[in-house]
Design a protein around this motif. Structure first.
Motif, short mmCIF file in Angstrom:
data_model
loop_
_atom_site.label_atom_id
_atom_site.label_comp_id
_atom_site.label_asym_id
_atom_site.label_seq_id
_atom_site.Cartn_x
_atom_site.Cartn_y
_atom_site.Cartn_z
N GLY A 246 -8.14 -1.59 20.46
CA GLY A 246 -7.14 -1.76 19.41
C GLY A 246 -6.10 -0.67 19.49
O GLY A 246 -6.41 0.50 19.73
N THR A 247 -4.84 -1.04 19.28
CA THR A 247 -3.74 -0.06 19.41
C THR A 247 -3.00 0.05 18.09
O THR A 247 -3.47 0.62 17.14
CB THR A 247 -2.81 -0.49 20.56
OG1 THR A 247 -2.23 -1.77 20.29
CG2 THR A 247 -3.57 -0.54 21.88
N THR B 122 -2.69 -4.19 16.52
CA THR B 122 -3.42 -4.24 15.25
C THR B 122 -2.48 -3.80 14.14
O THR B 122 -1.31 -3.48 14.37
CB THR B 122 -4.64 -3.30 15.26
OG1 THR B 122 -4.18 -1.94 15.29
CG2 THR B 122 -5.53 -3.58 16.46
N THR C 208 -3.45 2.49 13.31
CA THR C 208 -4.57 3.35 13.62
C THR C 208 -5.52 3.55 12.45
O THR C 208 -6.71 3.79 12.64
CB THR C 208 -4.07 4.71 14.13
OG1 THR C 208 -3.01 5.17 13.26
CG2 THR C 208 -3.52 4.61 15.54
N ASN D 254 -7.71 0.56 12.56
CA ASN D 254 -8.54 0.44 13.77
C ASN D 254 -9.98 0.88 13.55
O ASN D 254 -10.91 0.26 14.08
CB ASN D 254 -7.93 1.26 14.90
CG ASN D 254 -6.75 0.55 15.53
OD1 ASN D 254 -6.51 -0.63 15.29
ND2 ASN D 254 -5.99 1.26 16.35
N ILE E 264 -12.98 -5.33 17.20
CA ILE E 264 -12.55 -4.74 18.46
C ILE E 264 -13.65 -3.80 18.91
O ILE E 264 -14.50 -3.39 18.11
CB ILE E 264 -11.20 -3.98 18.33
CG1 ILE E 264 -11.25 -2.96 17.19
CG2 ILE E 264 -10.03 -4.95 18.14
CD1 ILE E 264 -9.97 -2.15 17.01
N ALA F 213 -10.89 1.83 20.14
CA ALA F 213 -9.54 1.83 19.57
C ALA F 213 -8.87 3.18 19.72
O ALA F 213 -9.53 4.21 19.91
CB ALA F 213 -9.58 1.44 18.10
N THR G 238 -6.95 6.05 17.76
CA THR G 238 -6.88 6.54 16.38
C THR G 238 -6.60 8.03 16.43
O THR G 238 -6.26 8.57 17.48
CB THR G 238 -8.17 6.19 15.62
OG1 THR G 238 -7.98 6.46 14.22
CG2 THR G 238 -9.36 6.98 16.12
N THR H 154 -9.29 8.17 21.75
CA THR H 154 -9.94 6.86 21.73
C THR H 154 -11.26 6.98 20.98
O THR H 154 -12.09 7.82 21.32
CB THR H 154 -10.23 6.36 23.16
OG1 THR H 154 -9.01 6.24 23.89
CG2 THR H 154 -10.91 4.98 23.12
#
Length: 363
Positions: free
Chosen positions: A51-52, A84, A87, A90, A99, A102, A104, A286
């Motif tokens: 997830g971004t 997404t 953050t 996420n 997901i 991600a 964050t 990540t």
């Protein structure tokens, strides 16, 4: 940085049983490839979704870059980037299994692992681990020079009540950090104090150019690069940076993870009054939940650290990515390093004893 580990809260979660489980998984569509490999466990391969955030963000650029490098170099992991709500969202999406991993920030992970802020109801059930830092986004506010109500206003704390402002979309880390900063200068409830418009980050330049907002959240990457939509703002609107007025001592004593940094004024093409000006940096990492295997997290970390140029060439925001930057912005307390990343650091003499292991975190 502030923080304590989640030992007591984790024991409470275990006693709440199926009720919390149902709350935490409401609407879950499942991550990975549907047979358990995507969510780690003992599998030695995985198909991951990372997830971004929105397509215009540096966070999305990093997820696309990481996916490309992993897919080209790993026999164990295949990965795709998914936009997404941001953050902040996420961490919740990882917890729900929508997901697998991600992008964050260190302070959002701190909140998620303490069930604070946006993660208080329902509580986060998974232990969310950090891996490596790959960039900072350095948050500050700018004002529109043509706004008559802001004439002479040079500091954030002096913004008048009712100012037309945008923090971007709710769910992004920039929103949360801007509001953490406002709290430190005495503006505790921005939604009541300001006239807040919620919009996409990329829409803020047009909104300011049209006079619909007079202040908006901006940021640099790694204290030196304006992101594309902010370059658009720089070209279209006469703006000035508002000084935070937050000292390093104030940041260090805050009850949430906050830091301050100086950004040179020449990051802008137009002349900025404060040079350098203060920003509140967010360390990006990540997040990999603890139920993903050590082997896969090690593979993920090792491949990216061994292909630095491939990552950096994908985006200007990633130019500091690599072993020298990997642990610089990891949260030292309240957030564990995933055992796979921990082992990689120890194998390569990169481990920082100030960091928290999963074993220490879970007690």
């Amino acid at each position: 940085m502030v923080g304590s580990n989640k030992f007591d809260r984790r024991s409470v979660i275990k006693t709440m049983g199926a009720t919390v489980g149902m709350l935490g998984l409401a609407g879950c569509s499942g991550g990975g490839n549907g047979d358990g490999e995507g969510s780690g466990g003992s599998s030695n391969s995985g198909s991951w979704t990372i997830g971004t955030s929105g397509e215009e963000t540096a966070t999305h650029a990093s997820g696309v870059a990481f996916s490309s490098v992993i897919n080209e170099n790993s026999d164990q992991i295949q990965m795709s980037a998914q936009t997404t709500g941001g953050t902040t969202a996420n961490n919740r999406l990882v917890d729900q299994g929508q997901i697998d991993i991600a992008q964050t920030t260190h302070n959002l992970l701190w909140r998620a692992n303490r069930d604070e802020g946006p993660y208080s109801e329902p509580p986060v059930e998974k232990t969310l681990c950090q891996t490596f830092s790959y960039m900072t986004l350095d948050i500050f506010l700018v004002k529109r020079q043509g706004a008559s109500s802001l004439e002479g206003v040079t500091r954030v704390e002096d913004l008048p009540e009712g100012t037309n402002i945008s923090f971007g979309p709710r769910g992004t880390s920039a929103w949360d950090m801007a509001n953490d900063g406002l709290g430190l200068v005495g503006i505790d409830n921005s939604q009541e104090y300001f006239n807040v418009s919620t919009m996409g980050l990329g829409d803020q330049a047009t909104a300011m150019n049209e006079g619909r907002i007079d202040v908006c959240t901006c940021y640099t990457a790694n204290q030196e690069t304006l992101i594309g939509w902010i370059q658009q703002l720089d070209a279209q609107v006469d703006v000035d940076v508002l000084e935070w007025g937050i000292s390093a001592d104030q940041a260090n004593s805050a009850d949430v993870p906050v830091a301050v940094t100086d950004v040179p004024g020449d990051t802008w093409n137009q002349e900025i009054s404060h040079d350098p000006y203060t920003a509140l940096p967010l360390g990006y990492t990540t997040v990999i939940p603890s139920d993903i295997s050590q082997e896969l997290a090690y593979e993920y970390t090792e491949i990216l650290m061994n292909n630095v140029e491939g990552v950096r060439s994908a985006s200007a925001v990633l130019e500091r990515f690599g072993p020298d930057f990997a642990t610089e912005w990891l949260q030292p307390s309240g957030v564990p390093v995933h055992p796979g990343a921990e082992q990689y650091y120890k194998d390569n003499d990169m481990w920082n004893e100030n960091l928290t292991t999963l074993e220490q975190f879970e007690g």
